[in-house]
Design a protein around this motif. Structure first.
Motif, PDB file in Angstrom:
ATOM      1  N   GLY A  63       8.683   6.669   4.617  1.00 12.99           N
ATOM      2  CA  GLY A  63       8.199   5.506   5.327  1.00 12.99           C
ATOM      3  C   GLY A  63       7.960   4.319   4.411  1.00 12.99           C
ATOM      4  N   PHE A  64       8.885   4.099   3.468  1.00  6.29           N
ATOM      5  CA  PHE A  64       8.734   3.006   2.507  1.00  6.29           C
ATOM      6  C   PHE A  64       9.007   1.648   3.150  1.00  6.29           C
ATOM      7  CE2 PHE A  64       9.895   6.835   0.158  1.00  6.29           C
ATOM      8  CZ  PHE A  64       8.886   6.886  -0.785  1.00  6.29           C
ATOM      9  N   TYR A 108       2.749  10.468  -5.583  1.00  7.55           N
ATOM     10  CA  TYR A 108       3.279   9.165  -5.224  1.00  7.55           C
ATOM     11  C   TYR A 108       3.568   8.394  -6.500  1.00  7.55           C
ATOM     12  CZ  TYR A 108       3.989   4.677  -2.936  1.00  7.55           C
ATOM     13  OH  TYR A 108       4.536   3.510  -2.482  1.00  7.55           O
ATOM     14  N   ALA A 109       4.814   7.977  -6.673  1.00 12.27           N
ATOM     15  CA  ALA A 109       5.212   7.252  -7.879  1.00 12.27           C
ATOM     16  C   ALA A 109       5.337   5.761  -7.597  1.00 12.27           C
ATOM     17  CB  ALA A 109       6.545   7.800  -8.390  1.00 12.27           C
ATOM     18  N   ARG A 110       4.957   4.951  -8.566  1.00  7.38           N
ATOM     19  CA  ARG A 110       4.964   3.493  -8.538  1.00  7.38           C
ATOM     20  C   ARG A 110       3.860   2.962  -7.626  1.00  7.38           C
ATOM     21  NH1 ARG A 110       6.791  -1.557  -7.245  1.00  7.38           N
ATOM     22  NH2 ARG A 110       7.738  -2.644  -8.972  1.00  7.38           N
ATOM     23  N   GLU A 142      12.169   0.412  -4.650  1.00  7.06           N
ATOM     24  CA  GLU A 142      11.780   0.926  -5.964  1.00  7.06           C
ATOM     25  C   GLU A 142      10.892   2.165  -5.834  1.00  7.06           C
ATOM     26  OE1 GLU A 142      11.064  -2.219  -9.238  1.00  7.06           O
ATOM     27  OE2 GLU A 142      10.590  -3.228  -7.353  1.00  7.06           O
ATOM     28  N   SER A 143       9.927   2.104  -4.930  1.00  2.00           N
ATOM     29  CA  SER A 143       9.035   3.245  -4.722  1.00  2.00           C
ATOM     30  C   SER A 143       9.809   4.456  -4.221  1.00  2.00           C
ATOM     31  CB  SER A 143       7.925   2.883  -3.737  1.00  2.00           C
ATOM     32  OG  SER A 143       7.067   1.910  -4.280  1.00  2.00           O
ATOM     33  N   LYS A 191       0.838  -1.192   0.000  1.00  2.00           N
ATOM     34  CA  LYS A 191       0.000   0.000   0.000  1.00  2.00           C
ATOM     35  C   LYS A 191       0.877   1.248   0.000  1.00  2.00           C
ATOM     36  CE  LYS A 191      -3.935  -2.068   2.410  1.00  2.00           C
ATOM     37  NZ  LYS A 191      -4.822  -1.982   3.593  1.00  2.00           N
ATOM     38  N   PRO A 192       0.421   2.336  -0.646  1.00  2.00           N
ATOM     39  CA  PRO A 192       1.203   3.576  -0.652  1.00  2.00           C
ATOM     40  C   PRO A 192       1.483   4.053   0.765  1.00  2.00           C
ATOM     41  CG  PRO A 192      -0.579   3.689  -2.245  1.00  2.00           C
ATOM     42  CD  PRO A 192      -0.803   2.447  -1.450  1.00  2.00           C
TER      43      PRO A 192
END
Length: 276
Positions: A101-102, A274-276, A110-111, A89-90
C-alpha cells in the motif's frame, strides 16, 4: 532474470562476496579490534567527546523548529533526498508479512523497492510456501506466475543447496543457523511517472551459516539492485531487476565475531519490518 541466478555457485547472496573477512585470532574467543597504548585511549576519548558535542548541537538545532528564516525559504522537502527518510507516513497494511500500500509517488516507489529488497534477500526464500507468498506479494501478477516455477527449481536444486551448506529441504545442519539478510543503505530514483518507476537500492547483505564447524561462515557483501516497478492494483510491484556489485566500502581493522556471537546476534536482533 531469476533471483536464483544470484546464488549460482557463489556460496553467498547475490555474488561471489569480494569483501574480506578477518577471522578471530586464537588468543581470544570474542575477537575485537587491535588494542593500542595510552595515545589511542586519549584519542578515543577526544573522539567520543566530539561526537557528544555534535549530537547536543544537532538536538538543539532540531528543537528550534518553525524558523523559516533559518531554512532560507518555504521548501520543506529533505535536502539530502537520496538518503533522507520518506516524508510519507509508513504504510499500515501488509501482504504476506511484507509492507504494502505504498504511496503513488517517488517516495512510495523508493520505499517499495527497499522493502522488497529485504523480502527477496531473506532466508524465507528457501521455504517453499513463504517463497510463493513473497513472489506473489512483490511481483506483478503476470511476472509472479511466469517466474514461480523457475524460482522453485532454483531454490530446491540439491547441488546448489549443498554448496551453501543446506540439506535438500533447505535446512541448516543441526547446531547451525542459516542467515540471509539484506539491509538497505540508500535508494535513488532514476525514472518516475504515475505508472512506472526505476529505483536503485544500495544495500549490504549477510549470508552463510553460523555455528560450530560451519563450512560456509557468515560473510558480508555489498550490492546495488535496480528495480523496474509498475503501479498495479493500487500498489508498486516489480516487473524486473538487475543486480551489480558495490559500491563496497573499505573494511575497518575489525576481527570477525565468533560463531557463537554471530548466532546470538542474529537470534536477538530482528530484521526491519519497514525500510526507508
Amino acid at each position: 532474470m531469476s533471483l536464483g541466478d544470484e546464488y549460482e555457485n557463489t556460496g553467498g547472496y547475490g555474488g561471489s562476496g569480494q569483501t574480506r573477512t578477518r577471522m578471530p585470532d586464537s588468543g581470544g574467543p570474542h575477537g575485537g579490534g587491535r588494542r593500542g597504548g595510552g595515545r589511542t585511549s586519549s584519542r578515543s576519548l577526544v573522539t567520543v567527546v566530539g561526537v557528544v558535542v555534535l549530537l547536543i548541537a544537532a538536538i538543539a538545532f532540531a528543537n528550534r523548529g518553525g524558523d523559516d528564516s533559518a531554512s532560507g525559504g518555504d521548501d520543506d522537502s529533505p535536502k539530502a533526498e537520496a538518503t533522507a527518510p520518506s516524508g510519507e507516513k509508513p504504510v499500515r497494511s501488509a501482504n504476506a508479512g511484507i509492507p504494502s500500500g505504498f504511496a503513488r509517488d517517488r517516495q512510495g516507489a523508493e520505499s517499495a523497492a527497499a522493502n522488497y529488497s529485504v523480502a527477496l534477500g531473506s532466508a524465507d526464500l528457501f521455504n517453499t510456501d513463504r517463497r510463493r507468498e513473497i513472489t506473489t506479494a512483490v511481483y506483478t501478477p503476470e511476472v509472479a506466475a511466469a517466474r514461480q516455477a523457475d524460482l522453485d527449481r532454483a531454490y530446491s536444486n540439491e547441488e546448489f543447496l549443498a554448496n551453501i551448506g543446506l540439506d535438500k529441504d533447505g535446512k541448516a545442519p543441526a547446531g547451525q543457523t542459516f542467515i540471509s539478510r539484506v539491509i538497505p543503505v540508500g535508494t535513488k530514483v532514476t525514472k518516475s511517472t504515475d505508472n512506472d518507476a526505476t529505483v536503485e537500492v544500495w544495500y549490504t547483505s549477510l549470508f552463510g551459516l553460523s555455528g560450530e564447524r560451519s563450512s560456509n561462515p557468515v560473510t558480508e557483501s555489498w550490492y546495488t539492485t535496480t528495480y523496474q516497478l509498475k503501479w498495479v492494483e493500487n500498489d508498486w510491484k516489480i516487473t524486473d531487476f538487475q543486480q551489480k556489485d558495490g559500491p563496497v566500502p573499505v573494511g575497518r581493522d575489525q576481527q570477525a565475531s565468533t560463531a557463537e556471537d554471530m548466532t546470538k546476534a542474529v537470534e536477538e536482533f530482528g530484521g526491519f519490518t519497514y525500510a526507508r
